[in-house]
Design a protein around this motif. Structure first.
Motif, PDB file in Angstrom:
ATOM      1  N   LEU A  19      40.118  87.592 -44.185  1.00  0.00           N
ATOM      2  CA  LEU A  19      39.195  87.287 -44.943  1.00  0.00           C
ATOM      3  C   LEU A  19      39.542  87.689 -46.302  1.00  0.00           C
ATOM      4  O   LEU A  19      39.980  88.978 -46.592  1.00  0.00           O
ATOM      5  N   ASP A  20      39.086  87.149 -47.504  1.00  0.00           N
ATOM      6  CA  ASP A  20      39.283  87.515 -48.893  1.00  0.00           C
ATOM      7  C   ASP A  20      38.210  88.907 -49.159  1.00  0.00           C
ATOM      8  O   ASP A  20      36.949  88.273 -49.617  1.00  0.00           O
ATOM      9  N   LEU A  21      38.583  90.008 -49.184  1.00  0.00           N
ATOM     10  CA  LEU A  21      37.668  90.913 -49.231  1.00  0.00           C
ATOM     11  C   LEU A  21      36.821  91.053 -50.651  1.00  0.00           C
ATOM     12  O   LEU A  21      35.706  91.441 -50.751  1.00  0.00           O
ATOM     13  N   GLN A  22      37.944  90.543 -51.548  1.00  0.00           N
ATOM     14  CA  GLN A  22      37.271  90.473 -53.011  1.00  0.00           C
ATOM     15  C   GLN A  22      36.182  89.443 -53.244  1.00  0.00           C
ATOM     16  O   GLN A  22      35.150  89.589 -53.376  1.00  0.00           O
ATOM     17  N   ALA A  23      36.385  88.201 -52.389  1.00  0.00           N
ATOM     18  CA  ALA A  23      35.272  87.180 -52.282  1.00  0.00           C
ATOM     19  C   ALA A  23      33.977  87.649 -51.374  1.00  0.00           C
ATOM     20  O   ALA A  23      32.937  87.484 -52.153  1.00  0.00           O
ATOM     21  N   LEU A  24      34.295  88.420 -50.412  1.00  0.00           N
ATOM     22  CA  LEU A  24      33.128  89.177 -49.751  1.00  0.00           C
ATOM     23  C   LEU A  24      32.242  90.062 -50.704  1.00  0.00           C
ATOM     24  O   LEU A  24      31.061  90.066 -50.745  1.00  0.00           O
ATOM     25  N   SER A  25      33.055  91.065 -51.333  1.00  0.00           N
ATOM     26  CA  SER A  25      32.383  91.853 -52.290  1.00  0.00           C
ATOM     27  C   SER A  25      31.660  91.032 -53.455  1.00  0.00           C
ATOM     28  O   SER A  25      30.362  91.589 -53.693  1.00  0.00           O
ATOM     29  N   GLU A  26      32.003  90.097 -54.115  1.00  0.00           N
ATOM     30  CA  GLU A  26      31.511  89.300 -54.872  1.00  0.00           C
ATOM     31  C   GLU A  26      30.337  88.584 -54.486  1.00  0.00           C
ATOM     32  O   GLU A  26      29.290  88.678 -55.221  1.00  0.00           O
ATOM     33  N   ARG A  27      30.518  88.030 -53.228  1.00  0.00           N
ATOM     34  CA  ARG A  27      29.476  87.077 -52.696  1.00  0.00           C
ATOM     35  C   ARG A  27      28.196  88.179 -52.488  1.00  0.00           C
ATOM     36  O   ARG A  27      27.059  87.910 -52.597  1.00  0.00           O
ATOM     37  N   SER A  28      28.403  89.306 -51.724  1.00  0.00           N
ATOM     38  CA  SER A  28      27.557  90.289 -51.467  1.00  0.00           C
ATOM     39  C   SER A  28      26.922  90.813 -52.712  1.00  0.00           C
ATOM     40  O   SER A  28      25.466  90.611 -52.427  1.00  0.00           O
ATOM     41  N   ARG A  29      27.546  90.709 -53.873  1.00  0.00           N
ATOM     42  CA  ARG A  29      26.740  91.497 -54.835  1.00  0.00           C
ATOM     43  C   ARG A  29      25.852  90.485 -55.430  1.00  0.00           C
ATOM     44  O   ARG A  29      24.496  90.529 -55.851  1.00  0.00           O
ATOM     45  N   GLU A  30      26.189  89.045 -55.456  1.00  0.00           N
ATOM     46  CA  GLU A  30      25.292  88.012 -55.849  1.00  0.00           C
ATOM     47  C   GLU A  30      23.968  87.834 -54.870  1.00  0.00           C
ATOM     48  O   GLU A  30      22.880  87.661 -55.462  1.00  0.00           O
ATOM     49  N   LEU A  31      24.221  87.937 -53.556  1.00  0.00           N
ATOM     50  CA  LEU A  31      23.085  87.957 -52.722  1.00  0.00           C
ATOM     51  C   LEU A  31      22.320  89.143 -52.906  1.00  0.00           C
ATOM     52  O   LEU A  31      20.806  89.037 -52.669  1.00  0.00           O
ATOM     53  N   GLN A  32      22.796  90.467 -53.131  1.00  0.00           N
ATOM     54  CA  GLN A  32      22.058  91.500 -53.378  1.00  0.00           C
ATOM     55  C   GLN A  32      21.250  91.460 -54.436  1.00  0.00           C
ATOM     56  O   GLN A  32      19.842  91.776 -54.482  1.00  0.00           O
ATOM     57  N   LYS A  33      21.388  90.786 -55.509  1.00  0.00           N
ATOM     58  CA  LYS A  33      20.798  90.594 -56.761  1.00  0.00           C
ATOM     59  C   LYS A  33      19.533  89.782 -56.517  1.00  0.00           C
ATOM     60  O   LYS A  33      18.481  89.695 -56.727  1.00  0.00           O
ATOM     61  N   THR A  34      19.875  88.698 -55.577  1.00  0.00           N
ATOM     62  CA  THR A  34      19.185  87.562 -55.358  1.00  0.00           C
ATOM     63  C   THR A  34      17.870  87.950 -54.462  1.00  0.00           C
ATOM     64  O   THR A  34      16.770  87.541 -54.457  1.00  0.00           O
ATOM     65  N   LEU A  35      18.520  88.560 -53.341  1.00  0.00           N
ATOM     66  CA  LEU A  35      17.587  89.143 -52.348  1.00  0.00           C
ATOM     67  C   LEU A  35      16.506  90.522 -52.521  1.00  0.00           C
ATOM     68  O   LEU A  35      15.981  91.017 -51.623  1.00  0.00           O
ATOM     69  N   HIS A  36      17.181  91.456 -53.386  1.00  0.00           N
ATOM     70  CA  HIS A  36      16.647  92.710 -53.557  1.00  0.00           C
ATOM     71  C   HIS A  36      15.150  92.637 -53.367  1.00  0.00           C
ATOM     72  O   HIS A  36      14.470  91.873 -54.372  1.00  0.00           O
ATOM     73  N   PRO A  37      14.571  93.503 -52.744  1.00  0.00           N
ATOM     74  CA  PRO A  37      13.124  93.751 -52.337  1.00  0.00           C
ATOM     75  C   PRO A  37      12.339  93.710 -53.593  1.00  0.00           C
ATOM     76  O   PRO A  37      11.061  93.424 -53.755  1.00  0.00           O
ATOM     77  N   ASP A  38      12.967  94.327 -54.699  1.00  0.00           N
ATOM     78  CA  ASP A  38      12.103  94.526 -56.080  1.00  0.00           C
ATOM     79  C   ASP A  38      11.788  93.403 -56.910  1.00  0.00           C
ATOM     80  O   ASP A  38      10.692  93.259 -57.416  1.00  0.00           O
ATOM     81  N   ARG A  39      12.481  92.360 -56.422  1.00  0.00           N
ATOM     82  CA  ARG A  39      12.410  90.934 -56.877  1.00  0.00           C
ATOM     83  C   ARG A  39      11.238  90.462 -56.541  1.00  0.00           C
ATOM     84  O   ARG A  39      10.495  89.252 -56.884  1.00  0.00           O
ATOM     85  N   PHE A  40      10.698  90.784 -55.096  1.00  0.00           N
ATOM     86  CA  PHE A  40       9.678  90.216 -54.412  1.00  0.00           C
ATOM     87  C   PHE A  40       8.404  91.206 -54.430  1.00  0.00           C
ATOM     88  O   PHE A  40       7.375  90.797 -53.695  1.00  0.00           O
ATOM     89  N   SER A  41       8.317  91.847 -55.257  1.00  0.00           N
ATOM     90  CA  SER A  41       7.253  92.909 -55.196  1.00  0.00           C
ATOM     91  C   SER A  41       5.891  92.500 -55.739  1.00  0.00           C
ATOM     92  O   SER A  41       4.628  92.846 -55.062  1.00  0.00           O
ATOM     93  N   HIS A  42       6.081  91.360 -56.468  1.00  0.00           N
ATOM     94  CA  HIS A  42       4.616  90.808 -57.002  1.00  0.00           C
ATOM     95  C   HIS A  42       4.223  89.675 -55.835  1.00  0.00           C
ATOM     96  O   HIS A  42       3.266  89.079 -56.157  1.00  0.00           O
ATOM     97  N   LEU A  43       5.071  89.450 -54.894  1.00  0.00           N
ATOM     98  CA  LEU A  43       4.733  88.213 -54.096  1.00  0.00           C
ATOM     99  C   LEU A  43       4.093  88.577 -52.803  1.00  0.00           C
ATOM    100  O   LEU A  43       3.785  89.866 -52.914  1.00  0.00           O
ATOM    101  N   SER A  44       3.718  87.795 -51.858  1.00  0.00           N
ATOM    102  CA  SER A  44       2.955  88.163 -50.728  1.00  0.00           C
ATOM    103  C   SER A  44       3.847  89.299 -49.618  1.00  0.00           C
ATOM    104  O   SER A  44       4.875  89.343 -49.848  1.00  0.00           O
TER     105      SER A  44
END
Length: 179
Positions: A19-44
């Motif tokens: 596995l390309d660990l750099q790609a894993l790290s980059e993809r993880s950071r992207e998803l962390q930004k997208t999925l972070h609970p703070d981004r959903f605080s105003h939702l249901s």
């Protein structure tokens, strides 16, 4: 996002041991930004709970795939081989004898004239054995046959021994030199 996907699919990465660990790290950071609970605080409540579940799944996936041993175990699990709890398979006696000798060496290190050098030498042995087993695992896994998956599972069981020994070396090092 779908937490019924395997970790590789969830992270949009190829299903491979090398596995390309750099790609894993980059993809993880992207998803962390997208999925972070703070981004959903105003939702249901439901959407906030889903965000927490996705984030937990992401963290579990990254942790599993980042570690060579757990990545190998996970790959075999995807193929129907349980190496997490499986112990009914007997490892060859020469390997088990080697493990006993290595553990005896570890137990005797604190009484040697230069424990630091002895620890370094033992750690180098463990790292070399792990490298060799990882290469063997990858070769067997890529063959993608039932017998090669069995051989890959044997590699994982051996990797577990060396991984544990590596942690024991670290613990002894902490004990000897952090006092």
């Amino acid at each position: 996002m779908d937490i019924t996907q395997n970790y590789f699919e969830f992270l949009a990465l190829p299903v491979t041991y090398q596995l390309d660990l750099q790609a894993l790290s980059e993809r993880s950071r992207e998803l962390q930004k997208t999925l972070h609970p703070d981004r959903f605080s105003h939702l249901s409540d439901r959407e906030r709970r889903l965000s927490v579940q996705y984030t937990a799944y992401l963290n579990e996936a990254v942790s599993t795939l980042k570690n060579p041993l757990s990545r190998a175990q996970y790959l075999l699990k995807l193929k129907g081989f349980d190496t997490f709890s499986e112990s009914q398979r007997q490892l060859d006696p020469m390997f088990l004898m080697q493990q006993m000798e290595l553990r005896e060496s570890l137990a005797e290190i604190s009484a040697t004239a230069d424990p630091e050098a002895e620890l370094d030498a033992l750690r180098a042995t463990v790292e070399q054995e792990l490298r060799s087993l990882r290469e063997q695992f990858d070769k067997y896994y890529q063959q993608s046959t039932p017998s090669s998956f069995e051989a890959a599972a044997v590699c994982v069981r051996k990797m577990q021994f060396f991984d544990k020994l590596g942690r024991e070396i670290e613990a002894l090092e902490d004990q000897l030199f952090d006092e």
